[in-house]
Design an enzyme around this catalytic site. Structure first.
Site, PDB file in Angstrom:
ATOM      1  N   GLU A  82       0.648  -1.454   0.050  1.00  0.00           N
ATOM      2  CA  GLU A  82       0.127  -0.080   0.411  1.00  0.00           C
ATOM      3  C   GLU A  82       0.999   1.271  -0.048  1.00  0.00           C
ATOM      4  OE1 GLU A  82      -4.184  -0.523   2.769  1.00  0.00           O
ATOM      5  OE2 GLU A  82      -2.287  -2.847   3.684  1.00  0.00           O
ATOM      6  N   SER A 112      -6.386  -2.009   2.396  1.00  0.00           N
ATOM      7  CA  SER A 112      -7.169  -1.323   0.648  1.00  0.00           C
ATOM      8  C   SER A 112      -8.180  -2.616  -0.236  1.00  0.00           C
ATOM      9  CB  SER A 112      -5.335  -0.528   0.341  1.00  0.00           C
ATOM     10  OG  SER A 112      -6.003   0.352   1.366  1.00  0.00           O
ATOM     11  N   SER A 129     -11.071   9.961   0.234  1.00  0.00           N
ATOM     12  CA  SER A 129     -11.762   8.912   1.435  1.00  0.00           C
ATOM     13  C   SER A 129     -12.539   9.106   2.389  1.00  0.00           C
ATOM     14  CB  SER A 129     -10.064   8.747   2.108  1.00  0.00           C
ATOM     15  OG  SER A 129      -8.605   8.024   1.868  1.00  0.00           O
TER      16      SER A 129
END
Length: 353
Positions: free
Chosen positions: A16, A192, A326
């Site tokens: 990530e 993720s 986000s």
């Protein structure tokens, strides 16, 4: 008033890495500059630590690594240092740090390893402690705790990649019988949606195990839940607050890495399309799980709400994404807490704990 020196860690040795760079850019640009002096400390994919003083625009592309002004630097575990050791040729200098914001998603950043270093260094840091971070990161450990506390979640199973390869048919038979298709296959320690596959048959299940095994030796299997994907954000230490609920409407078959960060077509609905009593149940469950798992500072809690109304916890995220798209900052923004104020609160909670 003397400013607080806050070190923002970004990059990291994980799958990530690129997400971390996007989150860090957003965090650094929005931390209130009248209250904080920011020190940027990046970690390359190879694990090299560099003090960075350039423009944040170079972070997402990775160009920051080529900055000629970069200096080798690292956080010392020696508590008397209480900061960053910077190498200047044959000499060193110390940058004292008041608080650290580890914007590091996934392994070596969200799993308790960085938290352990910062605990040894006795430097306050944003987010959960060592044990809580490790448990929340490891889906197998986390699910065992949730089961023991009787918090609803999807039916699941797991295997070790070594055990699987010694007798794959036995593992596949067991998982198929217990969960039924389609089956989600996940590395136990990744975020993720990295390494996650939705398998619809034996061939896809076999391939999915190998994919997950590239990211972690422990592999988790989950039944597919039909319903809404709901998220809420939790903030605080001893008496945390919970945001309103948001809903994920993915552009792909499920909310995978591409849907989260690349495709740009996933819809975020805030507030979620839920009856008030169901939204309250999600929020209450989020707070209960937050305390049960020993979370501090911040965590995003991800849920499913089945078509029959059953609320099911999917997973916690102790260092959620902080990119421009986000959900964590968007949820609190919808609750009346702007992004910069949210970051200030997060850093304040770190100093308090």
């Amino acid at each position: 008033m003397k400013k607080i020196t806050a070190a923002v860690l970004f990059g990291g040795v994980s799958s990530e890495h690129e997400v971390s760079l996007q989150s860090a850019k957003s965090v650094i640009e929005n931390i209130p500059k009248d209250k904080y002096d920011i020190v940027m400390l990046g970690i390359t994919k190879a694990g090299r630590w560099l003090l960075y003083s350039g423009d944040t625009s170079a972070l997402p592309s990775g160009e920051w690594e080529k900055d000629p002004n970069n200096k080798p630097a690292f956080i010392s575990p020696d508590a008397s240092v209480h900061g960053i050791v910077v190498q200047n040729g044959t000499s060193t200098e110390i940058i004292k740090i008041d608080v650290v914001f580890p914007v590091l998603h996934g392994a070596n950043g969200e799993d308790g390893t960085m938290q352990g270093l910062l605990t040894l260094a006795q430097i306050p840091f944003v987010g959960c402690g060592c044990a809580s971070s490790a448990v929340c990161m490891d889906k197998m450990f986390e699910k065992c705790i949730l089961d023991a506390a009787k918090i609803n979640q999807a039916k699941w199973d797991y295997t070790d990649i070594t055990d699987y390869r010694s007798n794959p048919e036995s593992v596949l038979d067991r998982v198929e019988k217990r969960l039924g298709y389609p089956i989600f296959v996940k590395p136990a320690n990744a975020g993720s949606s990295v390494g996650i596959t939705k398998a619809h048959n034996r061939a896809e299940l076999t391939a999915a195990v190998e994919t997950a095994g590239k990211h972690d030796r422990k592999i988790v299997f989950e039944e597919t839940i039909k319903g809404q994907e709901i998220e809420c954000a939790v903030l605080g230490n001893d008496d945390p607050i919970v945001s309103c609920c948001g809903e994920i409407i993915p552009c792909n078959e499920f909310y995978d890495y591409d849907a989260k960060y690349l495709a740009g077509r996933t819809k975020l609905q805030i507030p979620a399309n839920l009856p008030e009593e169901k939204a309250n149940e999600v929020r209450e469950t989020a707070k209960r799980a937050y305390k049960l798992l020993g979370c501090r500072g911040l965590t995003r809690m991800d849920f499913f709400v089945r078509e029959d109304g059953t609320v099911m916890l999917n997973e916690p995220n102790t260092i959620p994404g902080f990119t421009s798209i986000s959900m964590y900052p968007k949820l609190f923004e919808a609750c009346g807490i702007p992004y910069s104020e949210l970051l200030d609160r997060i850093l304040t909670y770190a100093l308090e704990k």
